[in-house]
Scaffold this motif. Structure first.
Motif, PDB file in Angstrom:
ATOM      1  N   LEU A 110     -33.921 -26.802 -99.911  1.00  0.00           N
ATOM      2  CA  LEU A 110     -33.258 -27.915 -99.272  1.00  0.00           C
ATOM      3  C   LEU A 110     -31.696 -27.614 -99.659  1.00  0.00           C
ATOM      4  O   LEU A 110     -31.392 -26.941-100.544  1.00  0.00           O
ATOM      5  N   ASP A 111     -30.992 -28.106 -98.763  1.00  0.00           N
ATOM      6  CA  ASP A 111     -29.437 -27.913 -98.770  1.00  0.00           C
ATOM      7  C   ASP A 111     -29.005 -29.009 -99.823  1.00  0.00           C
ATOM      8  O   ASP A 111     -29.121 -30.215 -99.918  1.00  0.00           O
ATOM      9  N   LEU A 112     -28.383 -28.029-100.856  1.00  0.00           N
ATOM     10  CA  LEU A 112     -28.076 -28.900-102.177  1.00  0.00           C
ATOM     11  C   LEU A 112     -27.117 -29.801-101.958  1.00  0.00           C
ATOM     12  O   LEU A 112     -26.830 -31.312-102.285  1.00  0.00           O
ATOM     13  N   GLU A 113     -26.024 -29.736-101.237  1.00  0.00           N
ATOM     14  CA  GLU A 113     -24.708 -30.332-100.912  1.00  0.00           C
ATOM     15  C   GLU A 113     -25.287 -31.606-100.176  1.00  0.00           C
ATOM     16  O   GLU A 113     -24.919 -32.979-100.430  1.00  0.00           O
ATOM     17  N   ALA A 115     -27.872 -32.846-100.215  1.00  0.00           N
ATOM     18  CA  ALA A 115     -28.833 -33.913-101.033  1.00  0.00           C
ATOM     19  C   ALA A 115     -28.117 -34.561-102.142  1.00  0.00           C
ATOM     20  O   ALA A 115     -28.311 -35.873-102.145  1.00  0.00           O
ATOM     21  N   LEU A 116     -27.115 -33.846-102.549  1.00  0.00           N
ATOM     22  CA  LEU A 116     -26.111 -34.622-103.446  1.00  0.00           C
ATOM     23  C   LEU A 116     -25.307 -35.672-102.902  1.00  0.00           C
ATOM     24  O   LEU A 116     -25.048 -36.721-103.341  1.00  0.00           O
ATOM     25  N   THR A 117     -24.458 -35.306-101.574  1.00  0.00           N
ATOM     26  CA  THR A 117     -23.623 -36.287-101.032  1.00  0.00           C
ATOM     27  C   THR A 117     -24.267 -37.340-100.296  1.00  0.00           C
ATOM     28  O   THR A 117     -23.828 -38.513-100.423  1.00  0.00           O
ATOM     29  N   GLN A 118     -25.269 -36.905 -99.352  1.00  0.00           N
ATOM     30  CA  GLN A 118     -25.737 -37.952 -98.551  1.00  0.00           C
ATOM     31  C   GLN A 118     -27.044 -38.303 -98.903  1.00  0.00           C
ATOM     32  O   GLN A 118     -27.782 -39.289 -98.351  1.00  0.00           O
TER      33      GLN A 118
ATOM     34  N   GLY B  84     -20.923 -34.867-107.997  1.00  0.00           N
ATOM     35  CA  GLY B  84     -21.923 -35.185-106.687  1.00  0.00           C
ATOM     36  C   GLY B  84     -21.792 -34.128-105.557  1.00  0.00           C
ATOM     37  O   GLY B  84     -22.335 -34.575-104.265  1.00  0.00           O
ATOM     38  N   PRO B  86     -22.030 -29.789-104.860  1.00  0.00           N
ATOM     39  CA  PRO B  86     -22.277 -28.280-105.688  1.00  0.00           C
ATOM     40  C   PRO B  86     -21.016 -27.725-106.202  1.00  0.00           C
ATOM     41  O   PRO B  86     -20.140 -27.677-105.547  1.00  0.00           O
ATOM     42  N   ARG B 346     -31.065 -37.709-106.837  1.00  0.00           N
ATOM     43  CA  ARG B 346     -30.611 -38.692-105.973  1.00  0.00           C
ATOM     44  C   ARG B 346     -31.572 -38.844-104.749  1.00  0.00           C
ATOM     45  O   ARG B 346     -31.820 -39.986-104.359  1.00  0.00           O
TER      46      ARG B 346
END
Lengths: 339, 557
Positions: A110-113, A115-118, B84, B86, B346
């Protein structure tokens, strides 16, 4: 990106260069394993080859390197290509798998970015997707983690990569030419992995003084002025690139005549190689070499030139037999085919 | 050259000179292997290096036992969760870009880390494909590989290092001053220099081409962009080629002079390669060649630590974790599991409380565990006397049998031979058949029987293997008779006393041993030695390889 030492400037090491070019002409051969002493330019040759690979049609924006000809309608879902698909020409992919790579980066995750941002589930393709239809290179392959090796074997076998994570299921084709290099003194390669390779070559440090001096001189000249050295070699590089490209196009029309087929079978029988894979690789390699040599059909000379690289890793091993595999093959060739 | 200066001063001056040049282009020269005891002299050498580095160039130290993430960089979990998005963490390699990374206890470097460092030296960059990050970072750095004693530095790094310096055996307060290059001699063209250095390297039996190339680079640095002079080449030949010499080069004259002769007419008209070979020969103290060679060969990864397994044993260091389900003997790596799960919270949790940490099956990490049978068999072979050639052939056979099996059993094999005045490490621990064959081929036999020296070397090796998390097993192929003591004196009594003393030490340290009596007719001495060692005693008048291997198999259970 720093300039890479040009393939055409490598002194000697003819068998290694030939094996790499054959693998570039016929990706179906199953890749190349290069064993050799330290400092013999194994990785230099492989990385040099990357610059000589021809262009192939790609779908613009596709992150899975889909083949437009194979799947005319659509790519793997979520690949990033925009409809209507546009076909572009791009170099055959060349992917370096560094030591220390983790599983998620190899198979994709999974794309970490995202997942974290959206809070979104977006698949981030791994190295296997990037290497599809191209080359996957592993330097010091005998030091690769076992579980990564197992992953590679699994995918190399099926030609498909399946990732299931966080409720996401992705399946994409992953067919690549595996190129490995390593020093046998660092430990032997697992037999299951060695089996995967179509060709295997052994490189040695040159013993001829003049050749050794030439290697040192050229390498030093390259270190002194990389851009200049590469520029001076440009024409020779283009010639090899053209030769590979043309051989690829010619391959389908290149024929292996019956008598060459028979001789290949006789040699494999005499050597007692397991299964048919050796014989098949031998024929494909002879055909690819014929195509490189611009011959319409493969000859005995082609067969002789590729027999050691196609068969030396398929002989049954006897740890007490001092005779190397190469010598055994040469002996068998002389016995079966005559001088 | 000032004739009053002795060998010691010359070597110290060379070491200081090397520090200066290395500081000028660490990445170009790739690495220095510095063999020295931890102490003031080593510290002063490092200080000299640091002081000569360009201002602002980083000088980092790799803490022993660092994990891969610390080395290469990875995801900064804390910052990632806070921001929030990487956030990559720079590893030591990226931090050392443009400068130097000091690697203490380089002999204990995990094979995967050694290979990783080698790849970074080659590329001048780190290629990272880890934990969701895919990036390249510049890492044009040089390494200082600190080593002590006889333990070899990983060969993959030693091969790339331009310089191998040995500061062992010097006084802590010995002067460490680079001197001016005297006796520069005539100009040499680049083409001549390349040819002469390559030829000199070949004459010393150096197979790889890297040393010649490194010597050329060093000479160029010494010339500071000016013209190359013969003096530069002689010095770099001494520094780069001499420590790697595999054989004493054929001297141009009957016996090489103790030190380079004063520059003058006697050098004129002689071919440059000859002069370089002579420079190398003078830097080789007699009798030290074998010791050099053993250290020089370096430690091959040997397969086991290669995959990081050896480190995970009960005594070893942790080998990290990998995705997988615990159970069936696999243990959960808790903190790695939590780290793996953290970024996805999240995604998994509803935006509102209840806030709970959600673990999925995919997050689970298990500890990588080394199978228990990580044995290193140390063969100690009596190579003295008339039967030596035969015994060596037998030991070679036994080593190969063990290796052939070791593929499945993860055994490594090392070979120690003793003859004449001393014992020699013929083959550092390895699993490679190729290497074993090369190392054992061509050892001459004959001379006295320094049994104690052989056992002592085996004992030190066994201790080193323990530190690597492996179980040593010493196998002595001997008739139990000794006639050379540890200090080199001949005589049966002192020789025997020394051997028995070392045997008692081995026994006290709990090293499993086997004595294989190879004399034509079984003799009491071998049985007595076995008793002193607390060892098993096998009388095999004609030690057949497969019988030795079978006996060892039983030992390993």
């Amino acid at each position: 990106m720093a300039p890479v030492y040009p393939f055409s400037a490598i002194v000697g090491q003819e068998e290694m260069k030939r094996a790499l070019m054959i693998a570039a002409v016929d990706p179906g051969i199953g890749g190349v394993m290069i064993f050799g002493d330290r400092g013999t330019g194994k990785s230099t040759a492989v990385r040099g080859l990357a610059r000589l690979l021809p262009r192939i049609p790609m779908v613009e924006g596709c992150r899975f390197n889909c083949d437009p000809a194979e799947d005319a309608e659509r790519c793997v879902p979520g690949c990033g290509a925009v409809a209507p698909r546009r076909v572009v020409q791009a170099p055959v992919p060349f992917v370096d798998l560094p030591l220390g790579a983790t599983e998620d980066r190899v198979v994709g995750a999974l794309d970490l970015e995202a997942a974290l941002t959206q809070g979104a589930r977006v698949f981030e393709p791994g190295l296997l997707a990037r290497a599809h239809r191209g080359f996957l290179y592993i330097d010091e392959i005998n030091l690769l983690d076992d579980h990564i090796v197992d992953l590679l074997l699994d995918v190399a076998q099926s030609g498909e990569n399946i990732v299931e994570r966080e409720g996401l299921s992705v399946r994409h084709p992953a067919r690549f030419v595996l190129v490995g290099s390593g020093n046998p003194e660092e430990g032997e390669l697992r037999p299951q992995l060695l089996d995967r390779f179509g060709l295997s070559v052994e490189v040695r440090t040159p013993t001829e003084l003049a050749e050794r001096i030439e290697v040192v001189r050229r390498r030093d000249a390259f270190d002194q002025d990389r851009a200049g050295f590469v520029a001076a070699q440009a024409a020779a590089e283009r010639r090899i690139a053209r030769r590979i490209d043309q051989a690829r196009r010619r391959l389908a029309q290149t024929v292996v005549p019956d008598d060459v087929l028979t001789q290949a079978a006789r040699l494999c029988l005499a050597l007692g190689t397991d299964g048919l894979r050796g014989e098949l690789t031998l024929l494909r390699a002879a055909r690819a070499l014929a195509a490189l040599e611009r011959r319409p059909e493969a000859q005995m000379a082609d067969l002789k030139a590729v027999a050691p690289m196609a068969l030396r890793h398929r002989l049954r091993r006897n740890p007490l037999d001092e005779t190397g595999s190469t010598a055994r093959i040469e002996r068998a060739m002389a016995e079966v085919w005559g001088p | 050259m000032n004739p009053a200066r002795d060998e010691t001063a010359l070597r110290l001056a060379d070491a200081a000179w090397a520090a200066r040049l290395f500081a000028r282009d660490p990445h170009g020269l790739q690495a220095v292997v510095l063999r020295a005891r931890a102490g003031p002299l080593r510290d002063r050498w490092l200080a000299l290096l640091r002081a000569t580095l360009p201002p602002g160039a980083p000088f980092r130290r790799l803490p022993p036992g660092s994990d891969t993430d610390r080395l290469t960089g990875g995801l900064d979990l804390e910052a990632t969760l806070a921001a929030g998005r990487p956030v990559p963490a720079a590893g030591l390699l990226a931090e050392a870009d443009g400068g130097i990374l000091v690697v203490p206890m380089a002999e204990r470097l995990a094979a995967t880390h050694a290979a990783l460092l080698a790849a970074v030296l080659d590329a001048g960059a780190i290629h990272l494909e880890r934990h969701g990050l895919s990036c390249r970072r510049p890492a044009r750095l040089g390494l200082v590989l600190l080593a002590e004693g006889d333990e070899p530095v990983p060969a993959i790094l030693a091969e790339r290092a331009a310089l191998w310096l040995d500061l062992e055996g010097f006084r802590a307060n010995a002067p460490l001053e680079p001197d001016a290059l005297d006796a520069l001699g005539p100009d040499v063209s680049l083409a001549e220099a390349a040819a002469a250095l390559t030829e000199a390297a070949a004459a010393c039996g150096i197979a790889s081409l890297r040393p010649a190339l490194m010597a050329l680079r060093l000479a160029r640095l010494a010339a500071r962009g000016g013209g190359l002079r013969r003096g530069h080449l002689e010095r770099v030949a001494r520094l780069v080629l001499a420590p790697r010499a595999q054989r004493r080069p054929e001297p141009a004259q009957e016996s090489p002079p103790p030190r380079p002769p004063a520059d003058g007419a006697d050098k004129e008209g002689r071919p440059l390669p000859d002069l370089l070979v002579e420079a190398v020969a003078t830097a080789l103290p007699p009798g030290l060649l074998s010791a050099f060679a053993a250290k020089a060969q370096g430690r091959s990864a040997g397969g086991d630590p290669a995959r990081g397994r050896a480190r995970a044993g009960l005594r070893g260091r942790p080998a990290g974790s990998r995705p997988g389900l615990p159970g069936n003997g696999r243990r959960l790596a808790l903190s790695d599991t939590l780290q793996a799960a953290a970024p996805w919270q999240r995604l998994r949790a509803p935006p509102r409380p209840p806030l709970r940490f959600r673990l999925h099956r995919d997050d689970l990490r298990i500890q990588r565990v080394e199978p228990p049978a990580a044995t290193t068999a140390v063969l100690v072979v009596d190579a003295s006397g008339s039967a030596a050639a035969e015994r060596l052939a037998e030991a070679k056979g036994a080593a190969e049998w063990l290796l052939a099996e070791s593929y499945v059993r993860r055994t490594e094999v090392a070979v120690v031979a003793f003859r004449g005045q001393e014992a020699q490490l013929l083959l550092p621990p390895t699993r490679s058949l190729t290497r074993a064959r090369r190392a054992i081929a061509g050892l001459p036999g004959g001379g006295g029987t320094p049994l104690a020296a052989g056992l002592e070397l085996a004992r030190r090796l066994a201790a080193a293997e323990r530190r690597r998390g492996r179980t040593p097993l010493v196998v002595a192929l001997t008739d139990g008779r000794a006639n050379v003591a540890l200090d080199g004196r001949t005589g049966r009594e002192p020789a025997r006393a020394d051997a028995w003393r070392v045997a008692a030490l081995l026994r006290a340290e709990g090293v499993a041993t086997t004595v294989i009596d190879i004399s034509a007719r079984p003799r009491p001495e071998a049985a007595e030695l076995a008793a002193a060692l607390g060892a098993r005693h096998l009388a095999l008048p004609r030690a057949e390889p497969h019988r030795i291997a079978a006996a060892l198999r039983e030992d390993r259970g």
